[in-house]
Design a protein around this motif. Structure first.
Motif, PDB file in Angstrom:
ATOM      1  N   ILE A 137       0.866  -1.183   0.000  1.00 28.57           N
ATOM      2  CA  ILE A 137       0.000   0.000   0.000  1.00 28.57           C
ATOM      3  C   ILE A 137       0.898   1.226   0.000  1.00 28.57           C
ATOM      4  O   ILE A 137       1.750   1.395   0.882  1.00 28.57           O
ATOM      5  N   ILE A 138       0.734   2.058  -0.998  1.00 29.96           N
ATOM      6  CA  ILE A 138       1.536   3.270  -1.146  1.00 29.96           C
ATOM      7  C   ILE A 138       0.677   4.463  -0.773  1.00 29.96           C
ATOM      8  O   ILE A 138      -0.403   4.666  -1.343  1.00 29.96           O
ATOM      9  N   ASN A 139       1.145   5.206   0.181  1.00 31.17           N
ATOM     10  CA  ASN A 139       0.435   6.378   0.667  1.00 31.17           C
ATOM     11  C   ASN A 139       0.904   7.615  -0.109  1.00 31.17           C
ATOM     12  O   ASN A 139       2.102   7.923  -0.148  1.00 31.17           O
ATOM     13  N   ALA A 140      -0.037   8.300  -0.748  1.00 28.09           N
ATOM     14  CA  ALA A 140       0.287   9.543  -1.458  1.00 28.09           C
ATOM     15  C   ALA A 140       0.242  10.704  -0.473  1.00 28.09           C
ATOM     16  O   ALA A 140      -0.780  10.936   0.164  1.00 28.09           O
ATOM     17  N   ARG A 141       1.356  11.422  -0.372  1.00 27.32           N
ATOM     18  CA  ARG A 141       1.447  12.530   0.583  1.00 27.32           C
ATOM     19  C   ARG A 141       1.917  13.781  -0.149  1.00 27.32           C
ATOM     20  O   ARG A 141       2.876  13.737  -0.922  1.00 27.32           O
ATOM     21  N   LEU A 142       1.262  14.866   0.116  1.00 25.95           N
ATOM     22  CA  LEU A 142       1.629  16.137  -0.488  1.00 25.95           C
ATOM     23  C   LEU A 142       2.736  16.771   0.338  1.00 25.95           C
ATOM     24  O   LEU A 142       2.541  17.162   1.483  1.00 25.95           O
ATOM     25  N   GLN A 143       3.922  16.849  -0.266  1.00 26.33           N
ATOM     26  CA  GLN A 143       5.078  17.457   0.381  1.00 26.33           C
ATOM     27  C   GLN A 143       5.514  18.651  -0.464  1.00 26.33           C
ATOM     28  O   GLN A 143       6.153  18.497  -1.503  1.00 26.33           O
ATOM     29  N   GLY A 144       5.150  19.856  -0.003  1.00 24.99           N
ATOM     30  CA  GLY A 144       5.450  21.051  -0.779  1.00 24.99           C
ATOM     31  C   GLY A 144       4.628  21.074  -2.050  1.00 24.99           C
ATOM     32  O   GLY A 144       3.405  21.090  -2.018  1.00 24.99           O
ATOM     33  N   ASP A 145       5.322  21.055  -3.191  1.00 24.42           N
ATOM     34  CA  ASP A 145       4.632  21.065  -4.479  1.00 24.42           C
ATOM     35  C   ASP A 145       4.602  19.694  -5.145  1.00 24.42           C
ATOM     36  O   ASP A 145       4.116  19.577  -6.281  1.00 24.42           O
ATOM     37  N   ASP A 146       5.098  18.689  -4.486  1.00 27.16           N
ATOM     38  CA  ASP A 146       5.187  17.367  -5.099  1.00 27.16           C
ATOM     39  C   ASP A 146       4.391  16.344  -4.288  1.00 27.16           C
ATOM     40  O   ASP A 146       4.082  16.540  -3.108  1.00 27.16           O
ATOM     41  N   ILE A 147       4.084  15.231  -4.972  1.00 27.65           N
ATOM     42  CA  ILE A 147       3.443  14.096  -4.334  1.00 27.65           C
ATOM     43  C   ILE A 147       4.510  13.073  -3.968  1.00 27.65           C
ATOM     44  O   ILE A 147       5.253  12.594  -4.826  1.00 27.65           O
ATOM     45  N   GLU A 148       4.606  12.770  -2.684  1.00 29.10           N
ATOM     46  CA  GLU A 148       5.573  11.795  -2.210  1.00 29.10           C
ATOM     47  C   GLU A 148       4.904  10.427  -2.080  1.00 29.10           C
ATOM     48  O   GLU A 148       3.753  10.319  -1.662  1.00 29.10           O
ATOM     49  N   GLN A 149       5.644   9.371  -2.455  1.00 28.46           N
ATOM     50  CA  GLN A 149       5.134   8.009  -2.388  1.00 28.46           C
ATOM     51  C   GLN A 149       5.806   7.297  -1.212  1.00 28.46           C
ATOM     52  O   GLN A 149       7.020   7.170  -1.180  1.00 28.46           O
ATOM     53  N   VAL A 150       5.000   6.821  -0.279  1.00 28.69           N
ATOM     54  CA  VAL A 150       5.528   6.166   0.917  1.00 28.69           C
ATOM     55  C   VAL A 150       4.830   4.823   1.068  1.00 28.69           C
ATOM     56  O   VAL A 150       3.600   4.752   1.142  1.00 28.69           O
ATOM     57  N   VAL A 151       5.638   3.761   1.100  1.00 31.22           N
ATOM     58  CA  VAL A 151       5.078   2.425   1.328  1.00 31.22           C
ATOM     59  C   VAL A 151       4.770   2.279   2.811  1.00 31.22           C
ATOM     60  O   VAL A 151       5.669   2.364   3.655  1.00 31.22           O
ATOM     61  N   THR A 152       3.509   2.053   3.142  1.00 29.02           N
ATOM     62  CA  THR A 152       3.097   1.972   4.548  1.00 29.02           C
ATOM     63  C   THR A 152       2.898   0.551   5.031  1.00 29.02           C
ATOM     64  O   THR A 152       2.971   0.291   6.221  1.00 29.02           O
ATOM     65  N   SER A 153       2.639  -0.391   4.123  1.00 28.62           N
ATOM     66  CA  SER A 153       2.462  -1.793   4.531  1.00 28.62           C
ATOM     67  C   SER A 153       2.641  -2.686   3.319  1.00 28.62           C
ATOM     68  O   SER A 153       2.436  -2.266   2.175  1.00 28.62           O
ATOM     69  N   THR A 154       3.022  -3.928   3.578  1.00 29.86           N
ATOM     70  CA  THR A 154       3.206  -4.918   2.525  1.00 29.86           C
ATOM     71  C   THR A 154       2.474  -6.192   2.898  1.00 29.86           C
ATOM     72  O   THR A 154       2.169  -6.443   4.071  1.00 29.86           O
ATOM     73  N   LYS A 155       2.231  -7.008   1.876  1.00 29.26           N
ATOM     74  CA  LYS A 155       1.484  -8.247   2.061  1.00 29.26           C
ATOM     75  C   LYS A 155       2.406  -9.441   1.967  1.00 29.26           C
ATOM     76  O   LYS A 155       3.184  -9.573   1.032  1.00 29.26           O
ATOM     77  N   ASN A 156       2.294 -10.331   2.964  1.00 31.07           N
ATOM     78  CA  ASN A 156       3.087 -11.546   2.973  1.00 31.07           C
ATOM     79  C   ASN A 156       2.500 -12.584   2.017  1.00 31.07           C
ATOM     80  O   ASN A 156       1.382 -12.444   1.516  1.00 31.07           O
TER      81      ASN A 156
END
Length: 479
Positions: free
Chosen positions: A201-220
């Motif tokens: 699951i990739i969380n889209a986060r607004l950092q300044g003027d860009d969209i940051e992609q952060v992996v918050t969880s993975t599936k086994n």
């Protein structure tokens, strides 16, 4: 189409929207439709499964970036995004020989320039391992095709033409190998199986003027999820907002139904109290002096007990907000209803048994012997109700009967109501049969002493109600 669907989901009360988008252009259309529908709000969560991460941040306006803030993308992940230290592909990426880079720059100066030759110090772009595996899959398929052509012996020119016409894609069927992105298992339909893939699951986060992609969880591989970091909702909020489905159709009891229930309850209670008072006032009058007044008092008490079940049947969440109270009400209803009915018919039997000139079972017609039906029927009822309560408790349950639009229905529910209702009804029918039989044996006694005519017609109404209620309640229990 996007706008109409989103308006419908908004009006139905959905807060979590899962959208299957296949292209960047469709994603932009979807975001515009959601903004027009007034759903660009922290109270909504948008999830985009199977959407390529390369669509992130390309030609997005400020409002669209704001819309994507706090959304979730579900996608297959490169191994190096999760385990940078031990990923084999990343180790090979960083271990590329300088001579190989020089030869590649000489052969194709546009592929690797002086500015990009330090790529080994940076992480590969998203989905690089999947591009690598795609290239390897085509290479393995080409080798299979060439090997097959070299080994084949063609009897005719037509067989050779048929073999030559088979495309490279044909040889990717049932292709299995361990790739950079995990186990590559291509089925006959040339689609990759999910076994061996790392899904996250990739969380889209607004950092300044860009969209940051952060992996918050993975599936086994066993289907469980591993949390890596906190998921941030719109505005950088870690605490989850209220995303519960807002159901607008609960099918609560209508006002007039509840009013009828309370009115019937009040009427039964009022008449029972009036009769109790009349028994006390008229206790020395005929024919009460020749009647055992304890039986009549117990009849009034059983009516009061049964009336409580009518009161509890008129409750739901619109009237009582505590589910524990509704569970207690469901648990109490069968006890109040069946115990009071057993008391009523047992006492009627006892009353007419005393008036019987010939004892039905050649027992004494006075004293404790006339109370044995009350003991047997009541004990049988209590035993069944106790087992019912322990094994398959009647509890309040609100379930969805429709999702478009969301609609719920609340009721008292147990797993197998027929297994408990049938024996209780049989016992009650036996009590009614005994009461009918003893009334028939006292047919020669004056109505001034027995009131058998009034009791007979009342029991007939009870029996008709029982025959209608029992099958309907069992059939409708799971509908």
């Amino acid at each position: 189409l996007y706008y109409q669907s989103l308006i419908k989901f908004r009006d139905w009360g959905y807060r979590v929207i899962v959208a299957y988008i296949v292209s960047g252009y469709s994603l932009q259309l979807f975001m515009l439709a959601a903004q027009d529908a007034g759903m660009d709000d922290p109270q909504y969560l948008f999830i985009f499964p199977q959407l390529s991460l390369r669509l992130f941040g390309y030609n997005l306006t400020e409002s669209q970036k704001s819309f994507l803030d706090g959304s979730a993308f579900v996608s297959a992940l490169d191994g190096f995004t999760i385990n940078e230290q031990n990923d084999t592909f990343l180790k090979a990426w960083r271990g590329v020989d300088d001579k190989w880079i020089h030869r590649l720059m000489t052969a194709s100066p546009y592929l690797i320039t002086e500015e990009s030759k330090d790529f080994r110090t940076r992480l590969p772009a998203r989905e690089t391992s999947f591009v690598y595996d795609s290239t390897m899959a085509l290479g393995i398929a080409a080798c299979k095709m060439q090997q097959h052509q070299n080994q084949a012996k063609f009897a005719t020119q037509e067989e050779y033409a048929t073999m030559s016409n088979k495309t490279l894609l044909h040889y990717t069927s049932n292709l299995v190998f361990q790739g950079a992105s995990g186990l590559v298992n291509l089925s006959e339909s040339k689609t990759r199986q999910s076994t061996g893939l790392t899904v996250g699951i990739i969380n889209a986060r607004l950092q300044g003027d860009d969209i940051e992609q952060v992996v918050t969880s993975t599936k086994n591989g066993d289907g469980s999820w591993i949390s890596i970091s906190d998921f941030m909702y719109k505005g950088g909020v870690v605490q989850q907002p209220n995303l519960d489905l807002v159901v607008r159709r609960h099918n609560y009891l209508s006002g007039w139904v509840r009013t009828v229930g309370f009115t019937l309850y009040a009427a039964v209670v009022m008449f029972a109290i009036i009769l109790l008072v009349a028994l006390v006032i008229m206790r020395k009058d005929e024919p009460l002096r020749s009647t055992k007044k304890e039986d009549l008092i117990l009849l009034c008490v059983s009516s009061l007990v049964m009336a409580q079940s009518m009161l509890l049947l008129s409750l739901d969440e619109k009237f009582v907000d505590d589910e524990a109270i509704l569970d207690s009400a469901c648990l109490s209803i069968p006890w109040l209803l069946f115990v009071s009915l057993m008391m009523t018919y047992s006492l009627l039997f006892c009353k007419f048994q005393k008036l019987n000139p010939r004892s039905l079972f050649r027992l004494k017609s006075k004293g404790v012997w006339t109370m044995w039906p009350f003991v047997i029927f009541s004990l049988s009822t209590i035993i069944i109700l106790t087992v019912w309560t322990v094994k398959d408790q009647w509890q309040w349950e609100r379930t969805f009967v429709s999702m478009d639009p969301p609609e719920t229905y609340g009721r008292c529910h147990c797993d197998d109501i027929g297994a408990w209702l049938v024996p209780l009804v049989v016992i009650m029918m036996c009590a009614m049969a005994f009461a009918f039989l003893i009334m028939w044996r006292t047919k020669g006694i004056s109505d001034d002493l027995s009131e058998k005519g009034t009791v007979y017609y009342t029991m007939c109404v009870h029996m008709q109600t029982l025959f209608l209620y029992s099958p309907i309640s069992i059939v409708l229990n799971d509908t």
